[in-house]
Motif scaffolding. Structure first.
Motif, mmCIF file in Angstrom:
data_model
loop_
_atom_site.group_PDB
_atom_site.id
_atom_site.type_symbol
_atom_site.label_atom_id
_atom_site.label_comp_id
_atom_site.label_asym_id
_atom_site.label_seq_id
_atom_site.Cartn_x
_atom_site.Cartn_y
_atom_site.Cartn_z
ATOM 1 N N TRP A 319 42.922 44.323 52.827
ATOM 2 C CA TRP A 319 43.721 43.418 51.764
ATOM 3 C C TRP A 319 42.750 42.850 50.892
ATOM 4 O O TRP A 319 42.694 41.350 50.792
ATOM 5 N N PRO A 320 41.921 43.499 49.914
ATOM 6 C CA PRO A 320 41.404 43.009 49.022
ATOM 7 C C PRO A 320 41.997 42.033 47.950
ATOM 8 O O PRO A 320 42.849 42.747 47.060
ATOM 9 N N ARG A 321 42.022 40.858 47.745
ATOM 10 C CA ARG A 321 42.883 40.041 47.092
ATOM 11 C C ARG A 321 42.007 40.019 45.533
ATOM 12 O O ARG A 321 42.883 39.502 44.722
ATOM 13 N N ALA A 322 40.873 39.906 45.464
ATOM 14 C CA ALA A 322 40.019 39.408 44.328
ATOM 15 C C ALA A 322 39.132 40.344 44.233
ATOM 16 O O ALA A 322 38.295 40.518 45.307
ATOM 17 N N LEU A 323 38.243 40.512 42.967
ATOM 18 C CA LEU A 323 37.144 41.045 42.698
ATOM 19 C C LEU A 323 36.391 40.432 41.313
ATOM 20 O O LEU A 323 37.230 40.130 40.433
ATOM 21 N N VAL A 324 35.125 40.470 41.560
ATOM 22 C CA VAL A 324 34.419 39.997 40.117
ATOM 23 C C VAL A 324 33.136 40.769 40.140
ATOM 24 O O VAL A 324 32.690 41.164 40.893
ATOM 25 N N GLU A 325 32.514 41.225 38.720
ATOM 26 C CA GLU A 325 31.362 41.569 38.596
ATOM 27 C C GLU A 325 30.421 40.688 38.176
ATOM 28 O O GLU A 325 30.793 39.763 37.278
ATOM 29 N N SER A 326 29.177 40.814 38.509
ATOM 30 C CA SER A 326 28.116 39.759 38.072
ATOM 31 C C SER A 326 26.905 40.542 38.383
ATOM 32 O O SER A 326 26.200 40.912 39.460
ATOM 33 N N HIS A 327 25.889 40.810 37.085
ATOM 34 C CA HIS A 327 24.555 41.038 37.156
ATOM 35 C C HIS A 327 24.520 42.496 37.884
ATOM 36 O O HIS A 327 23.719 42.653 38.577
ATOM 37 N N GLY A 328 25.549 43.611 37.531
ATOM 38 C CA GLY A 328 25.115 44.668 38.313
ATOM 39 C C GLY A 328 25.526 44.862 39.811
ATOM 40 O O GLY A 328 25.675 45.700 40.417
ATOM 41 N N PHE A 329 26.396 43.669 40.036
ATOM 42 C CA PHE A 329 27.255 43.754 41.654
ATOM 43 C C PHE A 329 28.377 43.477 41.346
ATOM 44 O O PHE A 329 28.995 42.712 40.452
ATOM 45 N N LEU A 330 29.297 43.774 42.361
ATOM 46 C CA LEU A 330 30.741 43.685 42.344
ATOM 47 C C LEU A 330 30.930 43.104 43.669
ATOM 48 O O LEU A 330 30.497 43.539 44.903
ATOM 49 N N TYR A 331 31.604 41.922 43.651
ATOM 50 C CA TYR A 331 32.113 41.077 44.663
ATOM 51 C C TYR A 331 33.472 41.172 45.323
ATOM 52 O O TYR A 331 34.227 40.998 44.118
ATOM 53 N N VAL A 332 33.826 41.477 46.296
ATOM 54 C CA VAL A 332 35.393 41.689 46.925
ATOM 55 C C VAL A 332 35.805 40.642 47.835
ATOM 56 O O VAL A 332 35.106 40.652 48.998
ATOM 57 N N ALA A 333 36.906 39.815 47.716
ATOM 58 C CA ALA A 333 37.198 38.984 48.739
ATOM 59 C C ALA A 333 38.342 39.852 49.448
ATOM 60 O O ALA A 333 39.553 39.981 48.952
ATOM 61 N N ASN A 334 38.288 39.913 50.574
ATOM 62 C CA ASN A 334 39.018 40.664 51.365
ATOM 63 C C ASN A 334 39.861 39.615 52.294
ATOM 64 O O ASN A 334 39.402 38.952 53.271
ATOM 65 N N GLU A 335 41.165 39.373 52.062
ATOM 66 C CA GLU A 335 41.695 38.366 52.652
ATOM 67 C C GLU A 335 42.255 38.488 54.218
ATOM 68 O O GLU A 335 41.751 37.552 55.026
ATOM 69 N N ARG A 336 42.636 39.641 54.699
ATOM 70 C CA ARG A 336 42.896 39.854 55.930
ATOM 71 C C ARG A 336 41.943 40.119 56.839
ATOM 72 O O ARG A 336 41.909 39.796 58.088
ATOM 73 N N SER A 337 40.913 40.613 56.540
ATOM 74 C CA SER A 337 39.800 41.136 57.323
ATOM 75 C C SER A 337 38.802 39.719 57.356
ATOM 76 O O SER A 337 38.047 39.513 58.237
ATOM 77 N N GLY A 338 38.999 38.835 56.440
ATOM 78 C CA GLY A 338 38.114 37.504 56.485
ATOM 79 C C GLY A 338 36.875 37.754 56.094
ATOM 80 O O GLY A 338 36.104 37.389 56.756
ATOM 81 N N ASP A 339 36.772 38.321 55.017
ATOM 82 C CA ASP A 339 35.226 38.698 54.604
ATOM 83 C C ASP A 339 35.002 38.832 53.017
ATOM 84 O O ASP A 339 35.980 39.118 52.267
ATOM 85 N N VAL A 340 33.822 38.689 52.596
ATOM 86 C CA VAL A 340 33.547 39.033 51.266
ATOM 87 C C VAL A 340 32.347 40.266 50.952
ATOM 88 O O VAL A 340 31.391 40.006 51.718
ATOM 89 N N THR A 341 32.666 41.091 50.559
ATOM 90 C CA THR A 341 31.720 42.407 50.668
ATOM 91 C C THR A 341 31.203 42.584 49.203
ATOM 92 O O THR A 341 31.806 42.155 48.301
ATOM 93 N N TRP A 342 29.881 42.874 49.228
ATOM 94 C CA TRP A 342 29.313 43.066 47.739
ATOM 95 C C TRP A 342 28.829 44.498 47.650
ATOM 96 O O TRP A 342 28.544 45.229 48.738
ATOM 97 N N PHE A 343 28.885 45.039 46.498
ATOM 98 C CA PHE A 343 28.347 46.412 46.365
ATOM 99 C C PHE A 343 27.493 46.387 45.027
ATOM 100 O O PHE A 343 27.427 45.768 44.250
ATOM 101 N N ALA A 344 26.534 47.570 45.183
ATOM 102 C CA ALA A 344 25.737 47.597 43.944
ATOM 103 C C ALA A 344 26.189 48.682 43.117
ATOM 104 O O ALA A 344 26.855 49.692 43.412
ATOM 105 N N ILE A 345 26.401 48.361 41.834
ATOM 106 C CA ILE A 345 27.081 49.273 40.763
ATOM 107 C C ILE A 345 26.133 50.249 40.258
ATOM 108 O O ILE A 345 25.127 49.869 39.827
ATOM 109 N N ASP A 346 26.370 51.746 40.434
ATOM 110 C CA ASP A 346 25.835 52.767 39.747
ATOM 111 C C ASP A 346 25.680 52.480 38.199
ATOM 112 O O ASP A 346 26.842 52.574 37.554
#
Length: 369
Positions: A319-346
């Motif tokens: 249940w990803p509720r929101a996402l934001v990009e910053s300095h080549g990384f993407l951060y995703v707030a997952n509401e129902r699993s209760g975590d924030v995941t980050w990704f490096a962007i190609d």
């Protein structure tokens, strides 16, 4: 690093009524974008959406409750803030005065505009303006509230997002209930409607993101897994829809609920998050020459920049509720699993590659400063 070497921070909103910790502060790794939780403040109920002041000194949060409120928090290392970031206990935002009622139900989003905080009140379908004082704190009461009207027969107004346009002259409010986007100015501190873009009935627009060139915008729909490419005219203060395209081709409405959209700072990529399917969709911004039908997943005419779907990837949670990009990384707030995941962007394809996550119960929003 900003502010004389002070580390960058992420601030994460959550639903306290679902067990969330309030507003979480996390350190950002300067090279790998990794999040490290420093602590949380839990004095404001359901701080589901956050916004940073342009100078980075103040954090603002809605209280997404039936009563509806907004609050200001001074940040560490700033005048009047707590400490200098030397320890976790001194690294937390400090609330600057009591929460201010917005005279609206269930505020879901907020922004800074023309010396005010604006809130989009989902439950009451309205936009509220609260003056910001010179020190970043809030006035004790709103200066104006504007109620939305004119539903197309599906449901009553549901203001879901409000934000300034890139020129700073206008504020746009996305209404999921009336299937429209309204453009505002402020008149004596009260939101004043200027224009309105009406969309397909039942599409349920949720969030809009501007392209950095200031001439176009991407509007994500919650009730159908689609994205509308829009032309933005900052001189006239008008939005015009150009084309509506799927974010998940072949997935019908009712099985997927898009939630957030972000655009890369260089304007080459657009990302969307979709709940239910729990994926991120990656689009390349492209030009389609006049008369070239091209791929049916490309939106655009007369060389208007469109979008081409590159791929989809798992969001790293549920249940990803929101996402934001910053300095080549993407951060995703997952509401129902209760975590924030980050990704490096190609940098060549825009594809996010999962790098890690932190637990945040009922996570709802991420902002990076």
């Amino acid at each position: 690093m900003p502010d004389g070497g002070r580390r960058r921070r992420a601030f994460i909103g959550s639903f306290t009524t679902a067990g969330g910790p309030g507003i979480v502060t996390a350190d950002l790794g300067p090279d790998d974008g990794a999040l490290t939780v420093l602590g949380a403040v839990n004095g404001l109920p359901d701080p589901s959406c956050l916004a940073l002041s342009p100078d980075g000194r103040t954090l603002y949060a809605v209280s997404e409750t039936a009563e509806g409120a907004v609050a200001a928090f001074r940040l560490p290392g700033t005048e009047g803030g707590a400490g200098d970031g030397a320890g976790a206990g001194d690294d937390m935002p400090e609330q600057a005065g009591p929460a201010v009622p917005v005279h609206g139900n269930g505020p879901t989003h907020l922004c800074l505009f023309a010396g005010h905080v604006l809130t989009a009140n989902y439950g009451s379908g309205s936009v509220t303006a609260v003056p910001v004082r010179a020190d970043g704190s809030l006035a004790r009461s709103p200066s104006g509230v504007f109620p939305h009207t004119g539903p197309q027969g599906r449901q009553r107004p549901r203001a879901h997002q409000v934000q300034p346009d890139p020129s700073g002259r206008w504020a746009v409010a996305v209404d999921l209930g009336t299937d429209s986007v309204r453009v505002y100015t402020l008149a004596d501190g009260t939101p004043a409607p200027h224009s309105e873009m009406v969309l397909r009935a039942g599409s349920g627009p949720r969030h809009l993101a501007f392209h950095p060139d200031g001439t176009r915008a991407y509007l994500l729909h919650e009730l159908s897994p689609t994205l509308t490419v829009c032309r933005w005219d900052a001189a006239e203060g008008t939005l015009r829809p150009l084309a509506e395209i799927p974010v998940l081709p072949g997935v019908p409405s009712g099985d997927a609920y898009p939630s957030g959209v972000a655009v890369s700072p260089d304007g080459r990529f657009v990302w969307t998050a979709t709940r239910g399917e729990d994926v991120l969709s990656v689009f390349a911004v492209v030009d389609r020459p006049d008369g070239d039908d091209g791929d049916d997943r490309v939106a655009g005419t007369d060389r208007t920049p469109g979008l081409r779907l590159i791929t989809t990837v798992p969001c790293g949670g549920h249940w990803p509720r929101a996402l934001v990009e910053s300095h080549g990384f993407l951060y995703v707030a997952n509401e129902r699993s209760g975590d924030v995941t980050w990704f490096a962007i190609d940098p060549d394809t825009g594809t996010p590659r999962r790098r890690g996550s932190i637990p945040v119960t009922a996570a709802s929003c991420v902002v990076v400063g």
